[in-house]
Design an enzyme around this catalytic site. Structure first.
Site, mmCIF file in Angstrom:
data_model
loop_
_atom_site.group_PDB
_atom_site.id
_atom_site.type_symbol
_atom_site.label_atom_id
_atom_site.label_comp_id
_atom_site.label_asym_id
_atom_site.label_seq_id
_atom_site.Cartn_x
_atom_site.Cartn_y
_atom_site.Cartn_z
ATOM 1 N N ASP A 275 1.516 -19.567 13.138
ATOM 2 C CA ASP A 275 1.651 -20.555 14.216
ATOM 3 C C ASP A 275 0.955 -20.075 15.494
ATOM 4 O O ASP A 275 0.714 -20.867 16.405
ATOM 5 C CB ASP A 275 3.138 -20.797 14.526
ATOM 6 C CG ASP A 275 3.650 -22.110 13.941
ATOM 7 O OD1 ASP A 275 2.820 -22.994 13.669
ATOM 8 O OD2 ASP A 275 4.871 -22.230 13.768
ATOM 9 N N LYS B 245 3.767 -30.016 5.621
ATOM 10 C CA LYS B 245 3.161 -28.681 5.512
ATOM 11 C C LYS B 245 3.156 -28.229 4.054
ATOM 12 O O LYS B 245 2.172 -27.679 3.564
ATOM 13 C CB LYS B 245 3.903 -27.684 6.413
ATOM 14 C CG LYS B 245 3.607 -27.952 7.885
ATOM 15 C CD LYS B 245 4.510 -27.208 8.845
ATOM 16 C CE LYS B 245 4.241 -27.725 10.264
ATOM 17 N NZ LYS B 245 5.155 -27.170 11.273
ATOM 18 N N GLN C 120 10.147 -23.478 11.552
ATOM 19 C CA GLN C 120 10.028 -24.806 12.151
ATOM 20 C C GLN C 120 10.900 -24.885 13.411
ATOM 21 O O GLN C 120 12.089 -24.580 13.366
ATOM 22 C CB GLN C 120 10.447 -25.873 11.120
ATOM 23 C CG GLN C 120 10.252 -27.289 11.584
ATOM 24 C CD GLN C 120 8.782 -27.653 11.834
ATOM 25 O OE1 GLN C 120 7.912 -27.321 11.060
ATOM 26 N NE2 GLN C 120 8.532 -28.326 12.935
#
Ligand code: NAD
Length: 283
Positions: A120, A53, A97
């Site tokens: 997200d 990422k 995460q």
């Protein structure tokens, strides 16, 4: 032979488009985009995902702030960091995460992220907005699948689509996105009776079942489009999907390989969401 849906090429195309957009934003509006990435603990798979990422951010021209917190971080400490990032005007997107260590409740953490920075797309407000057709961030993997289909010239409207899997991050948002694209959608899951009978109706079959090579040609209608979300390592440590590719490919009209299908799209759509976070005000 079927059309091989090339997620590597399509994700590269999206990342190039975003790179140009970010450069333009910097030049014309002096806008900088910034993603905060939080990792708790040092799970090796998470470290690889976070690294990828950060690399994608650097490629596109997005600043990334990395927060690497120790495994024993408390929920209060993590929530305090998220609160600070929510109030930091420089930060456009916040990504935590997953999975998190056992002492931290994932749901509470997801709910703590400001929906305007929820790149997200996991916050209940983002999911609700998707459900009722309002603007909001969409979970990256299913959003990437819609891009794969569209950019491969595959018509979705009016088609019979079957999604295997009802998880919050793949199956459910996938079904909602396909409805938004005017498909007729069925969601199959672990309690579905006669799965083959259901999946054989699909013009477009999206498989997010989490079981290596479970889907063989008996589940697939001749000429269907097959999208494989699964990622596993087989006994030879090679990547494979939820679909038995060699068995299914000869009977379908288009298929995503693993690797190189859905996988690369997830990060591309995360980058897309970051750019949106930096440019669009989601009220
Ligand atoms: P999950 O385990 O949360 O959900 C699996 C779903 O499959 C469940 O809803 C369950 O009801 C259903 N299921 C299980 N066994 C079944 C059976 N025998 N018949 C019918 N349905 C059954 O998994 P997930 O998070 O949705 O992920 C699915 C797969 O996609 C995994 O392999 C995961 O690694 C992969 N994944 C890939 C990406 C990517 O970027 N490519 C992103 C997320 C997940």
């Amino acid at each position: 032979m079927p059309q091989i849906i090339d997620g590597k090429a399509i994700s590269a195309q999206i990342k190039e488009e975003l790179q140009r957009k970010v450069a333009m934003l910097k030049k014309t509006q002096k806008t900088e985009i910034c993603l905060a990435v939080i990792q708790v603990g040092s799970d090796p798979a998470s470290t690889v995902y976070v690294g990828n990422k950060k690399k994608a951010c650097a490629y596109i021209g997005i600043e990334s702030l990395a927060y690497e917190l120790p495994e024993e971080t408390t929920q209060e400490e993590l929530l305090a960091l998220i609160d600070a990032l929510n109030h930091n005007d420089k930060v456009n997107g916040i990504l935590v995460q997953l999975p998190l260590p056992d002492q931290i409740h994932e749901d509470e953490v997801i709910r703590a992220i400001d929906p305007k920075k929820d790149v997200d797309g996991f916050h209940p407000q983002s999911v609700g907005a998707l459900c009722i057709g309002q603007p909001g961030f969409v979970s990256c993997t299913p959003a990437g699948i819609i891009q794969l289909l569209k950019r491969s010239g595959i018509k979705i409207a009016g088609k019979e689509c079957v999604v295997i899997g009802r998880s919050n991050i793949v199956g459910k948002p996938m079904a909602l996105l396909l409805i938004r694209e005017n498909a007729t959608v069925t969601v199959a899951h672990s309690r579905t009776e006669d799965l083959k009978e259901v999946t054989k109706r699909a013009d477009i079959l999206v498989v997010a079942v989490g079981k290596p090579k479970m889907i063989t040609r008996e589940y697939v209608k001749e000429g269907a489009v097959v999208i494989d979300v699964g990622i596993h390592r087989n006994e030879d440590n090679k990547l494979c999907g939820d679909v038995d590719y060699d068995d299914v490919a000869p009977v379908c009209s288009a298929i995503t390989p693993v690797p190189g299908g859905v996988g690369p799209m997830t990060i591309a759509m995360l980058m897309h969401n970051c750019v949106e976070a930096g440019t669009v005000r989601l009220e």
